[in-house]
Design an enzyme around this catalytic site. Structure first.
Site, PDB file in Angstrom:
ATOM      1  N   LYS A 164       0.881  -1.181   0.000  1.00 26.52           N
ATOM      2  CA  LYS A 164       0.000   0.000   0.000  1.00 26.52           C
ATOM      3  C   LYS A 164       0.912   1.223   0.000  1.00 26.52           C
ATOM      4  O   LYS A 164       1.434   1.623   1.036  1.00 26.52           O
ATOM      5  CB  LYS A 164      -0.886  -0.024   1.254  1.00 26.52           C
ATOM      6  CG  LYS A 164      -2.221   0.649   1.126  1.00 26.52           C
ATOM      7  CD  LYS A 164      -2.205   2.158   0.957  1.00 26.52           C
ATOM      8  CE  LYS A 164      -1.740   2.927   2.156  1.00 26.52           C
ATOM      9  NZ  LYS A 164      -1.353   4.321   1.784  1.00 26.52           N
ATOM     10  N   GLU A 191       9.151   0.889  10.935  1.00 29.39           N
ATOM     11  CA  GLU A 191      10.255   1.838  10.749  1.00 29.39           C
ATOM     12  C   GLU A 191       9.651   3.223  10.904  1.00 29.39           C
ATOM     13  O   GLU A 191       8.989   3.714   9.994  1.00 29.39           O
ATOM     14  CB  GLU A 191      10.873   1.692   9.359  1.00 29.39           C
ATOM     15  CG  GLU A 191      11.589   0.390   9.105  1.00 29.39           C
ATOM     16  CD  GLU A 191      12.827   0.202   9.975  1.00 29.39           C
ATOM     17  OE1 GLU A 191      13.290   1.183  10.587  1.00 29.39           O
ATOM     18  OE2 GLU A 191      13.319  -0.933  10.032  1.00 29.39           O
ATOM     19  N   CYS A 237      14.086  10.244   7.399  1.00 28.76           N
ATOM     20  CA  CYS A 237      14.109   9.896   8.825  1.00 28.76           C
ATOM     21  C   CYS A 237      15.535   9.840   9.361  1.00 28.76           C
ATOM     22  O   CYS A 237      15.747   9.846  10.568  1.00 28.76           O
ATOM     23  CB  CYS A 237      13.372   8.580   9.066  1.00 28.76           C
ATOM     24  SG  CYS A 237      13.966   7.260   8.027  1.00 28.76           S
TER      25      CYS A 237
HETATM   26  P1  ADP Z   1       3.979  11.054   6.733  1.00 28.69           P
HETATM   27  O1  ADP Z   1       3.517  11.691   8.020  1.00 28.69           O
HETATM   28  O2  ADP Z   1       5.415  11.086   6.527  1.00 28.69           O
HETATM   29  O3  ADP Z   1       3.131  11.412   5.553  1.00 28.69           O
HETATM   30  P2  ADP Z   1       2.495   8.799   7.286  1.00 28.69           P
HETATM   31  O4  ADP Z   1       2.864   7.986   8.442  1.00 28.69           O
HETATM   32  O5  ADP Z   1       1.320   9.706   7.377  1.00 28.69           O
HETATM   33  O6  ADP Z   1       3.781   9.565   6.916  1.00 28.69           O
HETATM   34  O7  ADP Z   1       2.308   7.912   5.987  1.00 28.69           O
HETATM   35  C1  ADP Z   1       2.989   6.727   5.737  1.00 28.69           C
HETATM   36  C2  ADP Z   1       2.019   5.728   5.179  1.00 28.69           C
HETATM   37  O8  ADP Z   1       0.967   5.554   6.112  1.00 28.69           O
HETATM   38  C3  ADP Z   1       1.366   6.114   3.871  1.00 28.69           C
HETATM   39  O9  ADP Z   1       1.268   4.949   3.056  1.00 28.69           O
HETATM   40  C4  ADP Z   1      -0.004   6.576   4.286  1.00 28.69           C
HETATM   41  O10 ADP Z   1      -0.980   6.376   3.283  1.00 28.69           O
HETATM   42  C5  ADP Z   1      -0.277   5.644   5.440  1.00 28.69           C
HETATM   43  N1  ADP Z   1      -1.288   6.159   6.373  1.00 28.69           N
HETATM   44  C6  ADP Z   1      -1.525   7.434   6.724  1.00 28.69           C
HETATM   45  N2  ADP Z   1      -2.545   7.508   7.606  1.00 28.69           N
HETATM   46  C7  ADP Z   1      -2.962   6.244   7.823  1.00 28.69           C
HETATM   47  C8  ADP Z   1      -3.988   5.645   8.642  1.00 28.69           C
HETATM   48  N3  ADP Z   1      -4.785   6.376   9.421  1.00 28.69           N
HETATM   49  N4  ADP Z   1      -4.110   4.307   8.603  1.00 28.69           N
HETATM   50  C9  ADP Z   1      -3.294   3.578   7.830  1.00 28.69           C
HETATM   51  N5  ADP Z   1      -2.330   4.061   7.042  1.00 28.69           N
HETATM   52  C10 ADP Z   1      -2.156   5.381   7.032  1.00 28.69           C
END
Ligand code: ADP
Length: 501
Positions: A194, A269, A303
């Site tokens: 994903k 990670e 990171c």
């Molecule tokens: P950043 O803050 O660096 O954008 P995120 O942790 O938000 O990093 O995003 C990393 C991954 O987590 C992406 O694939 C994003 O689509 C996914 N993601 C973001 N929010 C959610 C959520 N509530 N549940 C599951 N996956 C999520």
């Protein structure tokens, strides 16, 4: 960096069109060996120009379930292939990724914004994991143990865990996929990737090449769409055995709690807050040059970025002066242009956060040494140097993820080590100096997963990447990269010898 010129618009159009013709450009998800669409889509924009690059399929629940079932079905045959045969297929994927390095890099620049040379580097870096694990799969040894049970043989096998869900971020849209997927697939797992909604095209291009390489249907899937719904489907399915995530600590925490119900094996990670420690004895010019590199790569959206730079008080002003001199030479612009060092930040929210970090620091007494344009609300954020940052400031506490460098003067090794560890994160640390006892003390005392001494470059396929504390769980790359995608099966073979007289 002003608005887009006609020349830029034309070039972007040409590159985009060429990529669309290359066959690598997909806007549909890749499930069970097929490209899948539905009416629901989401837009993906080029952060450098604002141009909409495409509308990507937002899958519904049933389609995500289809991917899970396909991966579970494919697992039955993929796991039973020899490691050699799986390795051959993965090595074909590796060759194809390198053959298409330039196109893959251009796709990445368009959707992510990093510079073309950074993107080319990432494709090579990402591909190296595929080759490494294709080979290392042949060496996923079990062991035998001297038996404590009379007349028995004891042994372990390393077995693939099953279907692995891989949720990946936008800052390294290709390598964060291959680093996970190659380990999982080499050991015999099937995967559902994903990608981040900001950068799905790099993931879908990898799927295209996986298909060309002959990776069987259902072994490598890419699902696109609403992250929360997709993550829930993956975490709640009994057919998914492992979850490997790279992203923010906030989302990692959410996913861990989602995965708790199904007791999935989780690898996380998460964020970092890397200290960059300049020791008293050492080459200051070298340390400055490396600090600039460790701070501004990928526009600071890394990171591993040097988040807090600690400098001995006696060298402090000299360090700041040299740092701002080098920083002034960095060019910010569209990653496709020549001589650009920093591309744009990924989106508006990232820029707003960067401004907030600077304002918070200045309000609390930090000194603005160079850079920063308070009125520039574009995604092209000027490299900025702040001196005298303190633990009360957000730049010190949070993972900055932007080109803002924060520097702190220190008086003793004890003090700098205490400050370095004063964070919820524990991913990486940099140490610069040539006084071996001090260097060694840092290596020992820093509570992080990775310490790099006198080198910005530290990651790669042979090393176990990962952190302590709230930077995560598990390691990626190296032979330890198999741990999160495999189980040890123990077997006791009793009554082995004929003991009759
Ligand atoms: P950043 O803050 O660096 O954008 P995120 O942790 O938000 O990093 O995003 C990393 C991954 O987590 C992406 O694939 C994003 O689509 C996914 N993601 C973001 N929010 C959610 C959520 N509530 N549940 C599951 N996956 C999520």
């Amino acid at each position: 960096m002003g608005s887009m010129s006609e020349q830029q618009r034309q070039r972007e159009h040409e590159i985009h069109s060429a990529l669309q013709c290359s066959g690598l450009w997909h806007e549909s998800a890749y499930i069970n060996g097929r490209w899948c669409q539905n009416e629901c889509t989401f837009p993906v924009n080029n952060p450098a120009t604002g141009t909409q690059l495409g509308l990507v399929t937002a899958l519904d629940k049933e389609q995500v379930d289809e991917a899970i079932e396909g991966a579970a079905h494919a697992f039955k045959t993929w796991r039973d292939m020899s490691a050699e045969a799986r390795g051959d297929i993965l090595n074909r994927w590796h060759t194809l990724i390198l053959e298409h390095q330039d196109e893959l890099a251009r796709i990445m620049v368009l959707e992510q914004g990093k510079t073309l040379s950074e993107a080319q580097g990432e494709i090579a870096y990402g591909a190296s994991f595929v080759h490494w694990f294709a080979e290392e799969g042949k060496r996923a040894y079990g062991e035998t143990m001297p038996s404590h049970i009379p007349n028995a043989q004891l042994m372990t096998f390393r077995e693939p865990i099953g279907v692995a869900a891989l949720i990946t971020p936008w800052n390294f849209p290709s390598a964060m996929i291959t680093r996970k997927a190659a380990a999982a697939m080499a050991i015999g797992c099937t995967v559902i990737v994903k990608p981040a909604e900001e950068t799905p095209f790099s993931a879908l291009a990898l799927a295209h090449l996986a298909d060309m390489a002959g990776i069987p249907a259902g072994v490598f899937n890419v699902v696109t769409g609403e992250p929360k719904m997709i993550a829930e489907q993956l975490c709640h399915s009994t057919l998914v055995q492992a979850l490997s995530f790279t992203g923010s600590t906030r989302v990692g925490r959410l996913l861990l709690s989602e995965a708790a119900n199904g007791i999935k094996k989780c690898a996380m990670e998460l964020g970092g807050n890397a200290p960059f420690i300049v020791l008293e004895q050492g080459d200051l010019n070298f340390a400055v040059q490396q600090a600039v590199a460790a701070k501004f790569q990928t526009s600071g959206q890394d990171c591993l970025a040097a988040n807090r730079i600690f400098v001995p008080r006696a060298q402090y002003e000299g360090f700041l002066q040299r740092f701002s001199h080098l920083m002034a030479q960095l060019n910010v612009g569209d990653g496709l242009e020549a001589n650009v060092d920093l591309g744009p930040l990924i989106n508006r929210a990232a820029v707003e956060k960067a401004h907030q970090l600077v304002h918070d620091a200045l309000d609390k007494g930090a000194r603005l040494v160079a850079g920063y344009q308070p009125d520039d609300q574009s995604l092209f954020f000027m490299p900025t140097l702040l001196a005298d940052i303190t633990p009360e400031m957000r730049v010190y506490r949070e993972e900055n993820f932007c080109p803002v460098a924060g520097v702190i003067a220190y008086d003793s090794l004890d003090e700098v080590l205490t400050m370095s560890n004063d964070t919820e994160y524990g991913l990486a640390a940099y140490v610069y100096g040539d006084h071996l006892p001090s260097v060694w003390r840092c290596i020992h005392a820093l509570n992080v997963g990775m310490v790099s001494v006198n080198s910005v470059k530290m990651t790669g396929h042979p090393i176990p990447f990962g952190g302590t504390k709230q930077s995560g769980l598990g390691r990626e790359g190296s032979r330890h990269g198999f741990d999160d995608f495999s189980e040890l099966k123990y077997c006791c073979l009793g009554n082995v010898y004929d003991t009759s007289p």
